[in-house]
Design an enzyme around this catalytic site. Structure first.
Site, PDB file in Angstrom:
ATOM      1  N   LYS A   1       0.863  -1.314  -0.183  1.00  0.00           N
ATOM      2  CA  LYS A   1       0.047   0.133   0.067  1.00  0.00           C
ATOM      3  C   LYS A   1       0.679   1.058   0.048  1.00  0.00           C
ATOM      4  CE  LYS A   1      -2.029   2.797   2.813  1.00  0.00           C
ATOM      5  NZ  LYS A   1      -1.876   3.944   2.293  1.00  0.00           N
TER       6      LYS A   1
ATOM      7  N   GLU B   1      10.585   1.362   9.797  1.00  0.00           N
ATOM      8  CA  GLU B   1      11.601   2.441   9.460  1.00  0.00           C
ATOM      9  C   GLU B   1      10.892   3.680   9.871  1.00  0.00           C
ATOM     10  OE1 GLU B   1      14.502   2.160   8.896  1.00  0.00           O
ATOM     11  OE2 GLU B   1      14.945   0.176   7.938  1.00  0.00           O
TER      12      GLU B   1
ATOM     13  N   CYS C   1      13.657  11.310   6.130  1.00  0.00           N
ATOM     14  CA  CYS C   1      13.897  10.893   7.672  1.00  0.00           C
ATOM     15  C   CYS C   1      15.204  11.044   8.330  1.00  0.00           C
ATOM     16  CB  CYS C   1      13.182   9.332   7.534  1.00  0.00           C
ATOM     17  SG  CYS C   1      14.114   8.376   6.516  1.00  0.00           S
TER      18      CYS C   1
ATOM     19  N   GLU D   1      10.159  16.001  15.160  1.00  0.00           N
ATOM     20  CA  GLU D   1      10.185  15.841  13.730  1.00  0.00           C
ATOM     21  C   GLU D   1       9.415  16.889  12.995  1.00  0.00           C
ATOM     22  OE1 GLU D   1       9.099  12.302  11.684  1.00  0.00           O
ATOM     23  OE2 GLU D   1      10.839  12.152  10.761  1.00  0.00           O
TER      24      GLU D   1
END
Ligand code: NAD
Length: 494
Positions: free
Chosen positions: A187, A261, A297, A398
């Site tokens: 997906k 991850e 990331c 983040e």
């Protein structure tokens, strides 16, 4: 490689207006006929649409994958190697087009993004080769008997990808999963499904029906159905730590493995001894975080600078940031594109406000770009905050945008303490003229990747993944094949 104009119209022509689901080797509409539109974030124009998979469609895909599994898992290594190499050849021939499509849906700079595609698809020859050199173990536990440890595929992998680098993420999961003999139900992100669908179109006929299925839809529906499906034997997820925890829990409930991850807030440490020889390079590396508009990331979004060079470094870095050209994805003179979607742009702008309220000094940038062509899209200026305390929210959370926090440190110990004072541990860097010190600091950083006097380079064969809340497991490395396998012991007497 085909020579193509980098333009919005050309890139749009490379996409289909509508992508159905791809299940069991067939293109099909979703059973509840739900369709989701895809937009270019640089100008808000609709560029495509995709069928959304219902719970029933997810089930159909997982069952198709299981039907394909017995034959796929048994084909010879040579045959699987040839298929992966053919996939690579097809993708290489169309890398430019794939890069253009992905840029249109992510808002990333088109010319730069083509390089990303080559980097992504290198996973196919890497894992084609890695699986051929992986050896099962054999030992002699007792005289007249042997113990073999053999690797077997896990079965059907549920792969869920984020929006920031859709083709990299697809390749990083698909190549090792297939190499290890598994079937895949993938997906893509609901914001950026088109690149994956174009990749799929290029390779679909090379794989037997059911081996690679792609289903689109919202994370909270299609993603959740896939994650909770009892037929999935491994989850491979890349995305936020928040959703990653849910994926981990879903895997734990069924006792299946999960590779996660997740997010990052990586630190680059700049020692005073970079002056003068490494200074220009160091400034360039600090600005690497503007790559993908800061939506990467492992980008080093905390820049930790030694106090004796701090003021000079901030001034020089501000010059680099002010001159960093932002532009439409198809503007080949630009280095940075847009933010991927409106709500995310607003979240980045909120963080800029938070930084100001927390008392950080806004040195440059800080606003949405509202003039000219970029005014139609979601663009934010390269933004530099100085005098940041590592305890501030802008240094801990983040942001995932073009916002760099510059933090001061005293000595080596202080630098390590600040770098490690984070819930994340994905990337990191050290810049120093003293290699012994740089290696010592790299060793002390609690993070999955550290660059020394270098920008981030995550080539196939370099393990990628995080410590702490940045995830579990490693991708892009030979041991990734182990994550996609079960090990079986066979003991025999002779
Ligand atoms: P996200 O967690 O919001 O979404 C990731 C994927 O999960 C998408 O496909 C989404 O549709 C799906 N999803 C959302 N809710 C779900 C649910 N309840 N059940 C199942 N699936 C669900 O992340 P994002 O915003 O797409 O991506 C940005 C994040 O990804 C950042 O945190 C970034 O650091 C991280 N990221 C990590 C890496 C890495 O390798 N560590 C690489 C790229 C991005």
């Amino acid at each position: 490689m085909a020579k193509l104009d980098f333009s919005f119209e050309n890139a749009k022509k490379l996409m289909d207006g509508y992508y159905p689901l791809y299940i069991d080797g067939k293109w099909m509409d979703g059973s509840d006929k739900e369709v989701m539109d895809v937009y270019c974030p640089a100008n808000q124009e609709k560029i495509s649409s995709v069928a959304c998979a219902s719970e029933k469609d997810v089930d159909t895909a997982v069952k198709a994958a299981w039907r394909a599994f017995p034959a796929w898992s048994k084909i010879s290594l040579t045959e699987r190697y040839n298929i992966l190499q053919q996939m690579y050849a097809r993708l290489t021939a169309r890398a430019t087009e794939l890069g253009m499509v992905e840029s249109l849906e992510t808002g990333k700079n088109m010319a730069g993004n083509v390089g990303e595609i080559y980097f992504a698809i290198d996973q196919f020859p890497y894992f084609a080769s890695a699986m051929r050199v992986a050896e099962d173990g054999i030992s002699s536990a007792a005289d007249g008997s042997k113990t073999m440890a053999v690797r077997e595929p896990v079965g059907v992998v549920g792969a869920i990808c984020p929006w920031n680098a859709p083709i990299i993420m697809c390749a990083w999961k698909l190549a090792p999963a297939l190499a290890a003999g598994n079937c895949v139900v993938m997906k893509p992100s609901s914001f950026t499904p088109a690149g994956t669908m174009e990749l799929l179109k290029l390779v679909a006929d090379l794989l037997p029906p059911g081996v690679f299925n792609v289903i689109n839809g919202k994370g909270s529906k299609t993603g959740q159905f896939l994650m909770d499906h009892p037929g999935i034997s491994k989850l491979s997820f890349t995305g936020s730590t928040e959703i990653g925890v849910q994926v981990g829990l879903a895997a734990a409930k069924r006792l299946i493995p999960a590779t996660l991850e997740l997010g990052g807030k990586s630190a680059g440490i700049y020692f005073a001894d970079i002056v003068p020889d490494l200074l220009d390079e160091a400034l360039g590396y600090a600005a690497v975080m503007l790559f993908m508009s800061g939506q990467g990331c492992a980008l080093q979004t905390r820049c930790i600078v030694q106090e004796s060079i701090y003021d000079m470094f901030v001034d020089r870095l501000a010059e680099v940031f002010r001159n960093y050209k932002v532009g439409m994805p198809w503007d080949t003179s630009a280095r940075m594109g847009s933010i991927a979607y409106e709500a995310h742009m607003n979240s980045v702008l909120d963080y800029i406000d938070i930084g100001k309220k927390e008392g950080a000094r806004l040195v440059c940038g800080g606003s949405r770009i509202t003039s000219g062509e970029m005014g139609k899209g979601f663009f934010i200026e390269p933004t530099l905050f100085a005098d940041v305390d590592n305890g501030m929210r802008i240094a801990q959370e983040e942001i995932f945008g073009p916002v760099l926090c510059v933090i001061k440190f005293k000595d080596e110990e202080d630098a390590i303490r600040i770098a490690n004072d984070s819930v994340y541990g994905l990337g990191g860097g050290v810049m120093s003229g003293d290699l012994a010190k740089a290696l010592r600091v790299a060793g002390a950083m609690r993070t999955g990747t550290v660059t020394i006097n270098n920008a981030a380079t995550h080539l196939a064969g370099a393990p990628f993944g995080g410590f702490k809340q940045s995830g579990l497991g490693r991708e892009s490395y030979r041991t990734t094949l182990d994550h996609f396998s079960e090990i079986k012991t066979i003991n025999f007497k002779y």
